[in-house]
Design an enzyme around this catalytic site. Structure first.
Site, PDB file in Angstrom:
ATOM      1  CE  LYS A 192      -3.613  -2.473   0.050  1.00  0.00           C
ATOM      2  NZ  LYS A 192      -4.892  -2.814   0.583  1.00  0.00           N
TER       3      LYS A 192
HETATM    4  C1  LIG Z   1      -5.901  -3.766   0.903  1.00  0.00           C
HETATM    5  C2  LIG Z   1      -7.300  -3.369   1.008  1.00  0.00           C
HETATM    6  C3  LIG Z   1      -8.089  -3.694   2.126  1.00  0.00           C
HETATM    7  C4  LIG Z   1      -7.659  -4.642   3.209  1.00  0.00           C
HETATM    8  O1  LIG Z   1      -6.468  -4.389   3.850  1.00  0.00           O
HETATM    9  P1  LIG Z   1      -5.638  -5.576   4.527  1.00  0.00           P
HETATM   10  O2  LIG Z   1      -4.648  -4.852   5.362  1.00  0.00           O
HETATM   11  O3  LIG Z   1      -5.044  -6.396   3.446  1.00  0.00           O
HETATM   12  O4  LIG Z   1      -6.590  -6.352   5.388  1.00  0.00           O
HETATM   13  C5  LIG Z   1      -9.382  -3.208   2.173  1.00  0.00           C
HETATM   14  N1  LIG Z   1      -9.900  -2.468   1.178  1.00  0.00           N
HETATM   15  C6  LIG Z   1      -9.189  -2.154   0.083  1.00  0.00           C
HETATM   16  C7  LIG Z   1      -9.813  -1.304  -0.986  1.00  0.00           C
HETATM   17  C8  LIG Z   1      -7.870  -2.602  -0.048  1.00  0.00           C
HETATM   18  O5  LIG Z   1      -7.182  -2.303  -1.161  1.00  0.00           O
END
Ligand SMILES: *Cc1c(COP(=O)(O)O)cnc(C)c1O
Length: 375
Positions: A192
């Protein structure tokens, strides 16, 4: 040239290695693995960055969404409006809590919630809306917040892909994404825009009472140790992750800028190509390009992906199957929901390498090859 990556975290690490290694070693030497000053400081620093009163760290972005919906006290059968065109976590937590997901379509240019579709989806049972700031760009929040206010519906922002992005209201006020709903949620998954070196997540709010509740739910429903007021869960941000994230938060704006530079290069290279639609940048948002996603027409998208791979160029399809067609949700009978834009995008989108370390040489290689393949 090294092997191209969708996200090159190794190269990014090399530039901050000294700082990161010192911070991680410090945590290990103090054997302070859970909680402690790093977690507290990170929450304070992130709250300052986002311009919110409270940041409550947790174990991952999916937990953040789940805990947010739990804190709102939603009951089984309550309807939650979400786009189908999102990462499954947005929708999964709704189903997990026995709430009813109601899917809305997205705009073909921004890939985010279409407001007319939201209006049509509202019923007397609608209790929450989850706008997803997909690929790094804000949902058009002003009309959404107005609709939600009119119907007294809670807005929980899924900001997992857009931390660092902003939304500008018609009166000129600019606010960070995640800071506009009653609760904002994010993920610190390594790839991210603000990624740790493992899992992590957080919730944001300006509401003191909700902040307390979110904190309690993330900590077994307790405020005083061993006195459990409500059913919660165990969802913590590791101290090592907080230590890494404190360093990366200081670089977040610079990282967003690097991503935008790469996006500018791509945009220019693909400009006016008849078979390629480059990502639209909505005037109300500062796009932080979690993904750089093209729409392809007049050439088979899957063939393009395969031919890119033959030339060692990675690419991804986000997302090959929209949420409403996932087997996971069969019992809700939502697979026939009419979402023409979502269905159309599923077949024509392709995301190219996007990260903070892309060089002009790499960008030239990717764009030249893609144009050569597509003709
Ligand atoms: C990555 C993501 C999540 C979840 O995050 P995690 O840390 O992997 O649980 C939720 N919503 C969106 C749009 C994402 O891209």
């Amino acid at each position: 040239m090294q092997q191209l990556q969708m996200v090159d975290l190794k190269r990014q690490y090399q530039k901050i290695k000294a700082e990161v290694d010192t911070a991680i070693n410090h945590v290990i030497e103090n054997a302070a693995f859970i909680g402690g000053p790093d977690v507290h400081s990170f929450a304070t620093e992130l709250a300052q960055y986002l311009g919110v009163k409270h940041v409550i760290p947790c174990a991952n972005g999916t937990d953040a969404l789940q805990i947010a919906l739990m804190a709102l006290g939603l009951q089984p059968g309550d309807e939650v409006i979400t786009p189908s065109y999102t990462y499954i976590a947005t929708v999964e937590v709704v189903a997990l809590l026995k709430l009813t997901p109601v899917f809305v379509d997205v705009d073909p240019d921004t890939f985010t919630m279409n407001m007319e579709s939201v209006k049509k989806a509202i019923t007397s049972k609608t209790k929450a809306i989850i706008p997803v700031h997909l690929y790094g760009q804000s949902v058009n929040m002003e009309p959404l917040l107005a609709i939600a206010k009119e119907h007294n519906i809670a807005v929980v922002e899924d900001n997992a892909q857009a931390i660092g992005s902003t939304y500008t209201f018609s009166n000129g006020t600019t606010v960070k994404t995640g800071a506009m709903g009653i609760i904002g949620c994010t993920s610190f998954f390594p790839s991210k825009n603000l990624g740790g070196y493992g899992d992590g997540g957080a919730m944001f709010t300006n509401d003191d009472e909700l902040a307390q509740k979110l904190k309690m739910i993330a900590n077994h429903g307790q405020q005083t140790r061993y006195y459990h007021e409500m059913v919660g869960c165990n969802s913590r941000l590791d101290t090592i992750q907080a230590a890494v994230l404190r360093i990366k938060l200081r670089k977040l704006d610079e990282y967003c800028y690097s991503r935008r530079q790469a996006a500018d290069y791509y945009d220019k290279a693909f400009k006016n190509h008849p078979k390629i639609t480059t990502p639209y940048r909505a005037p109300y948002s500062y796009h932080v390009f979690h993904q750089y996603t093209l729409q392809i027409s007049g050439f088979d998208r899957d063939t393009l992906q395969q031919k890119l791979a033959e030339r060692n160029i990675p690419s991804m399809i986000y997302y090959p199957v929209p949420s409403h067609k996932q087997n996971m949700l069969k019992e809700y009978g939502v697979e026939n929901t009419i979402l023409p834009v979502t269905d159309m995008l599923q077949d024509c989108v392709i995301s190219l390498p996007m990260h903070t370390e892309l060089t002009e040489e790499e960008l030239a290689f990717i764009t030249n090859n893609l144009i050569e393949i597509i003709g």
